[in-house]
Design a protein around this motif. Structure first.
Motif, PDB file in Angstrom:
ATOM      1  N   LYS A  87       0.829  -1.213   0.000  1.00 19.37           N
ATOM      2  CA  LYS A  87       0.000   0.000   0.000  1.00 19.37           C
ATOM      3  C   LYS A  87       0.861   1.260   0.000  1.00 19.37           C
ATOM      4  CE  LYS A  87      -4.127   1.761   2.299  1.00 19.37           C
ATOM      5  NZ  LYS A  87      -5.044   1.617   3.445  1.00 19.37           N
ATOM      6  N   ILE A  88       1.971   1.231   0.744  1.00 16.81           N
ATOM      7  CA  ILE A  88       2.799   2.446   0.834  1.00 16.81           C
ATOM      8  C   ILE A  88       3.831   2.557  -0.303  1.00 16.81           C
ATOM      9  CG2 ILE A  88       2.508   2.724   3.336  1.00 16.81           C
ATOM     10  CD1 ILE A  88       5.438   1.622   3.616  1.00 16.81           C
ATOM     11  N   ILE A  89       4.194   1.405  -0.886  1.00 21.45           N
ATOM     12  CA  ILE A  89       5.136   1.411  -2.023  1.00 21.45           C
ATOM     13  C   ILE A  89       4.480   0.631  -3.160  1.00 21.45           C
ATOM     14  CG2 ILE A  89       7.467   0.847  -2.814  1.00 21.45           C
ATOM     15  CD1 ILE A  89       8.338   0.833   0.143  1.00 21.45           C
ATOM     16  N   LYS A  90       3.904   1.349  -4.114  1.00 26.76           N
ATOM     17  CA  LYS A  90       3.005   0.696  -5.065  1.00 26.76           C
ATOM     18  C   LYS A  90       3.640   0.176  -6.348  1.00 26.76           C
ATOM     19  CE  LYS A  90      -1.050   2.981  -3.251  1.00 26.76           C
ATOM     20  NZ  LYS A  90      -2.138   3.917  -3.444  1.00 26.76           N
ATOM     21  N   LYS A  91       4.375   0.989  -7.050  1.00 24.55           N
ATOM     22  CA  LYS A  91       4.862   0.571  -8.374  1.00 24.55           C
ATOM     23  C   LYS A  91       5.942  -0.500  -8.270  1.00 24.55           C
ATOM     24  CE  LYS A  91       3.786   4.846 -10.791  1.00 24.55           C
ATOM     25  NZ  LYS A  91       4.318   6.023 -11.501  1.00 24.55           N
ATOM     26  N   ARG A  92       5.903  -1.428  -9.246  1.00 26.08           N
ATOM     27  CA  ARG A  92       6.908  -2.498  -9.281  1.00 26.08           C
ATOM     28  C   ARG A  92       8.114  -2.055 -10.100  1.00 26.08           C
ATOM     29  NH1 ARG A  92       3.775  -8.186 -10.304  1.00 26.08           N
ATOM     30  NH2 ARG A  92       2.121  -7.806  -8.818  1.00 26.08           N
ATOM     31  N   THR A  93       8.990  -1.352  -9.447  1.00 24.44           N
ATOM     32  CA  THR A  93      10.244  -0.944 -10.085  1.00 24.44           C
ATOM     33  C   THR A  93      11.385  -1.516  -9.251  1.00 24.44           C
ATOM     34  OG1 THR A  93      10.435   1.077  -8.773  1.00 24.44           O
ATOM     35  CG2 THR A  93       9.205   1.242 -10.849  1.00 24.44           C
ATOM     36  N   ILE A  94      12.557  -1.606  -9.838  1.00 27.38           N
ATOM     37  CA  ILE A  94      13.719  -2.125  -9.096  1.00 27.38           C
ATOM     38  C   ILE A  94      13.981  -1.268  -7.859  1.00 27.38           C
ATOM     39  CG2 ILE A  94      16.232  -2.478  -9.200  1.00 27.38           C
ATOM     40  CD1 ILE A  94      14.685  -4.617 -10.697  1.00 27.38           C
ATOM     41  N   GLN A  95      13.838   0.045  -8.022  1.00 24.71           N
ATOM     42  CA  GLN A  95      14.061   0.974  -6.901  1.00 24.71           C
ATOM     43  C   GLN A  95      13.095   0.680  -5.752  1.00 24.71           C
ATOM     44  OE1 GLN A  95      13.664   5.102  -7.982  1.00 24.71           O
ATOM     45  NE2 GLN A  95      14.798   5.817  -6.201  1.00 24.71           N
ATOM     46  N   ASN A  96      11.815   0.460  -6.088  1.00 24.63           N
ATOM     47  CA  ASN A  96      10.808   0.167  -5.061  1.00 24.63           C
ATOM     48  C   ASN A  96      11.020  -1.204  -4.420  1.00 24.63           C
ATOM     49  OD1 ASN A  96       9.600   2.622  -5.245  1.00 24.63           O
ATOM     50  ND2 ASN A  96       7.875   1.950  -6.492  1.00 24.63           N
ATOM     51  N   VAL A  97      11.471  -2.174  -5.215  1.00 24.70           N
ATOM     52  CA  VAL A  97      11.775  -3.501  -4.672  1.00 24.70           C
ATOM     53  C   VAL A  97      12.900  -3.391  -3.631  1.00 24.70           C
ATOM     54  CG1 VAL A  97      12.799  -5.763  -5.229  1.00 24.70           C
ATOM     55  CG2 VAL A  97      10.958  -4.846  -6.644  1.00 24.70           C
ATOM     56  N   ILE A  98      13.915  -2.591  -3.929  1.00 25.71           N
ATOM     57  CA  ILE A  98      15.029  -2.382  -2.979  1.00 25.71           C
ATOM     58  C   ILE A  98      14.524  -1.709  -1.707  1.00 25.71           C
ATOM     59  CG2 ILE A  98      17.274  -1.237  -2.607  1.00 25.71           C
ATOM     60  CD1 ILE A  98      17.331  -3.634  -4.607  1.00 25.71           C
ATOM     61  N   LYS A  99      13.628  -0.720  -1.860  1.00 26.86           N
ATOM     62  CA  LYS A  99      13.043  -0.049  -0.674  1.00 26.86           C
ATOM     63  C   LYS A  99      12.301  -1.056   0.199  1.00 26.86           C
ATOM     64  CE  LYS A  99      12.205   4.490  -2.771  1.00 26.86           C
ATOM     65  NZ  LYS A  99      11.136   5.347  -3.328  1.00 26.86           N
ATOM     66  N   LYS A 100      11.479  -1.890  -0.441  1.00 30.11           N
ATOM     67  CA  LYS A 100      10.725  -2.908   0.306  1.00 30.11           C
ATOM     68  C   LYS A 100      11.663  -3.895   0.987  1.00 30.11           C
ATOM     69  CE  LYS A 100       6.444  -2.971  -2.384  1.00 30.11           C
ATOM     70  NZ  LYS A 100       5.553  -3.778  -3.227  1.00 30.11           N
ATOM     71  N   LEU A 101      12.691  -4.273   0.275  1.00 31.83           N
ATOM     72  CA  LEU A 101      13.672  -5.219   0.803  1.00 31.83           C
ATOM     73  C   LEU A 101      14.361  -4.662   2.051  1.00 31.83           C
ATOM     74  CD1 LEU A 101      15.037  -7.946   0.308  1.00 31.83           C
ATOM     75  CD2 LEU A 101      16.661  -6.773  -1.174  1.00 31.83           C
ATOM     76  N   ILE A 102      14.755  -3.388   2.007  1.00 30.44           N
ATOM     77  CA  ILE A 102      15.413  -2.755   3.155  1.00 30.44           C
ATOM     78  C   ILE A 102      14.460  -2.679   4.348  1.00 30.44           C
ATOM     79  CG2 ILE A 102      16.376  -0.566   4.010  1.00 30.44           C
ATOM     80  CD1 ILE A 102      17.556  -0.237   1.102  1.00 30.44           C
TER      81      ILE A 102
END
Length: 198
Positions: A87-102
């Protein structure tokens, strides 16, 4: 012809069951049941190994029930965590995946490890003392293992899968990790060994 019809009906039933299990209405219950099943299986596999190594002489099903309860807790927490994260990080981009991972590794992993020790400690003598001892001695062992197992797994999870399949995927990867978790949890702490030597 009859065999083809039977296979067709079976596949149709399977597809309907999966769609229903992962529908918005039933997803929470599906995730919790999956987590209970995987935690129980992980502990039974670890006990099988301990039995083979003659470290134990019989299966402890009470221990498995405690691990199942910790799996239930993890299922509830992970269900809501993944929904919140998407919900807080929506788009599937590499940058967003890294944010979710952290966020997942730095915030969520410690919470899950602490909740694991807390839920299992509830059933033990001196729960607060046991919880404190085990966190002190075993937290970093599990947290280091989390950094080996989950970052590559979660990149796939966050980039390719829709939210509703995240806990299912998590549990698939988690089986091996749950065996290790059960091993770490049920290995004796230094304090326990010292107490029994005196």
């Amino acid at each position: 012809m009859a065999m083809r019809r039977l296979i067709g009906k079976t596949f149709k039933f399977y597809k309907q069951a999966v769609n229903q299990a992962f529908s918005e209405t039933n997803l929470f219950y599906t995730n919790v049941v999956l987590s209970i099943a995987i935690s129980s299986t992980g502990d039974l596999l670890e006990q099988s190994y301990e039995f083979y190594r003659q470290e134990i002489n019989k299966f402890d099903f009470k221990r498995t029930a405690h691990m199942a309860f910790s799996g239930c807790t993890a299922g509830v927490l992970c269900h809501h965590w993944y929904k919140f994260l998407d919900k807080i990080i929506k788009k599937r981009t590499i940058q967003n995946v890294i944010k979710k991972l952290i966020l997942d590794q730095c915030i969520w992993s410690p919470i899950i490890i602490l909740s694991f020790f807390a839920t299992v400690a509830i059933f033990e003598d001196n729960p607060i003392e046991n919880f404190t001892d085990e966190v002190h001695e075993k937290f970093w062992i599990l947290y280091k293992a989390e950094w080996v197992v989950w970052p590559p797994a979660q990149i796939i999870n966050f980039y390719f899968l829709p939210t509703k399949y995240r806990v299912l995927y998590d549990n698939t990867i988690s089986l091996g990790y749950d065996i290790y978790t059960s091993h770490v949890k049920h290995s004796k702490t230094k304090k326990y060994v010292e107490k029994n030597e005196n």
